[in-house]
Design an enzyme around this catalytic site. Structure first.
Site, PDB file in Angstrom:
ATOM      1  N   CYS A  69       7.418   4.026   5.910  1.00  0.00           N
ATOM      2  CA  CYS A  69       6.541   3.818   4.753  1.00  0.00           C
ATOM      3  C   CYS A  69       7.308   3.305   3.545  1.00  0.00           C
ATOM      4  CB  CYS A  69       5.814   5.110   4.397  1.00  0.00           C
ATOM      5  SG  CYS A  69       6.880   6.429   3.797  1.00  0.00           S
TER       6      CYS A  69
ATOM      7  N   CYS B 240      -1.210   8.177   7.216  1.00  0.00           N
ATOM      8  CA  CYS B 240      -2.498   7.817   6.627  1.00  0.00           C
ATOM      9  C   CYS B 240      -3.464   7.360   7.718  1.00  0.00           C
ATOM     10  CB  CYS B 240      -2.313   6.703   5.594  1.00  0.00           C
ATOM     11  SG  CYS B 240      -1.474   7.242   4.093  1.00  0.00           S
TER      12      CYS B 240
ATOM     13  N   CYS C 272       0.832  -1.201   0.000  1.00  0.00           N
ATOM     14  CA  CYS C 272       0.000   0.000   0.000  1.00  0.00           C
ATOM     15  C   CYS C 272       0.868   1.253   0.000  1.00  0.00           C
ATOM     16  CB  CYS C 272      -0.922  -0.016   1.216  1.00  0.00           C
ATOM     17  SG  CYS C 272      -2.153   1.314   1.223  1.00  0.00           S
ATOM     18  N   CYS C 273       1.884   1.264   0.855  1.00  0.00           N
ATOM     19  CA  CYS C 273       2.799   2.408   0.888  1.00  0.00           C
ATOM     20  C   CYS C 273       3.552   2.549  -0.431  1.00  0.00           C
ATOM     21  CB  CYS C 273       3.803   2.245   2.033  1.00  0.00           C
ATOM     22  SG  CYS C 273       3.134   2.526   3.681  1.00  0.00           S
TER      23      CYS C 273
ATOM     24  N   CYS D 114      -3.632   3.650   9.249  1.00  0.00           N
ATOM     25  CA  CYS D 114      -2.401   3.151   9.885  1.00  0.00           C
ATOM     26  C   CYS D 114      -1.834   4.106  10.920  1.00  0.00           C
ATOM     27  CB  CYS D 114      -1.353   2.847   8.807  1.00  0.00           C
ATOM     28  SG  CYS D 114      -1.868   1.564   7.638  1.00  0.00           S
TER      29      CYS D 114
END
Length: 241
Positions: free
Chosen positions: A233, A207, A126-127, A210
């Site tokens: 990240c 984010c 995702c990062c 998280c």
């Protein structure tokens, strides 16, 4: 030639990161930014900011040196609304001239995170698609970038140099040597606005899925990716060029 800016490498066209680090290891944040500006020029230097709880301090120092230095802001699609509001507040307060909000590529999101649950199943991935790849794209026109990491944040940041090589780019860490007390002094002296979530116990804001509040005695980044071994990240652990 300025002693803080060493001889340019004939191979890359940039000063050596090691030489710059030696010359700047005891320099003030403003001196580091000025040296970066001298080394590559305004058109080739960018500051990357999350507009998080400590971001106002580095942005203030940069604005005092040159408010026209481009600022890259990664709008991941998962940020708190308070962060977006804070970005706009700091742009107005500090007179920032060139803030660029960079978003992930829609085609990559639709292919790899169509259900928007990648943050839970694979936060590293995702990062990567929401931060690392967009930043690499945004930094392509530049030769060097500035960021706000500090050694006192610990973990992978405990031994960061003032200047380091990031692939083909130079990476400047103007706040590597600063203390929490020095950051607070900048906030107070310049009367800088605080991130709206800071009073609610968010000492480090990323984010939304998280990020969580920290409790008394915890490390300031303990609320990031809570319960996981992950502490970064990826934009500071993967080469951006």
């Amino acid at each position: 030639m300025n002693a803080l800016v060493p001889q340019v490498s004939s191979v890359s066209g940039l000063p050596s990161a090691e030489e710059l680090d030696r010359g700047l290891r005891n320099a003030s944040p403003a001196e580091v930014i000025a040296a970066a500006l001298k080394a590559v020029g305004r058109e080739k230097l960018a500051l990357v900011s999350s507009f998080g709880t400590e971001s106002a301090t580095l942005l203030k120092v940069m604005a005092d040196v040159d408010p026209s230095i481009p600022v890259i802001f990664l709008d991941t699609g998962w940020l708190f609304e308070e962060t977006l509001t804070y970005r706009d507040t700091l742009i107005a307060t500090l007179g920032l001239k060139d803030v660029r909000s960079i978003k992930p590529a829609e085609e990559i999101l639709s292919r790899e995170d169509a259900d928007r649950d990648l943050w839970f199943s694979d936060p590293d991935a995702c990062c990567r698609i929401r931060k690392v790849e967009p930043l690499a794209r945004a930094l392509k026109p530049f030769s060097a970038w500035l960021n706000g990491r500090k050694r006192f944040q610990g973990n992978a940041r405990a031994d960061i140099p003032v200047v380091e090589a990031d692939g083909a780019l130079l990476k400047f860490n103007p706040f590597a040597n600063v203390s929490r007390e020095e950051l607070e002094a900048i906030f107070v002296r310049a009367k800088l606005p605080r991130h709206p979530l800071a009073e609610s116990g968010f000492l480090s804001v990323g984010c939304m899925p998280c990020t969580s509040r920290t409790t008394e005695g915890e490390d300031e980044r303990a609320g990031r990716w809570r319960g996981r071994a992950k502490t970064e990240c990826g934009i500071h652990t993967m080469k951006t060029s």
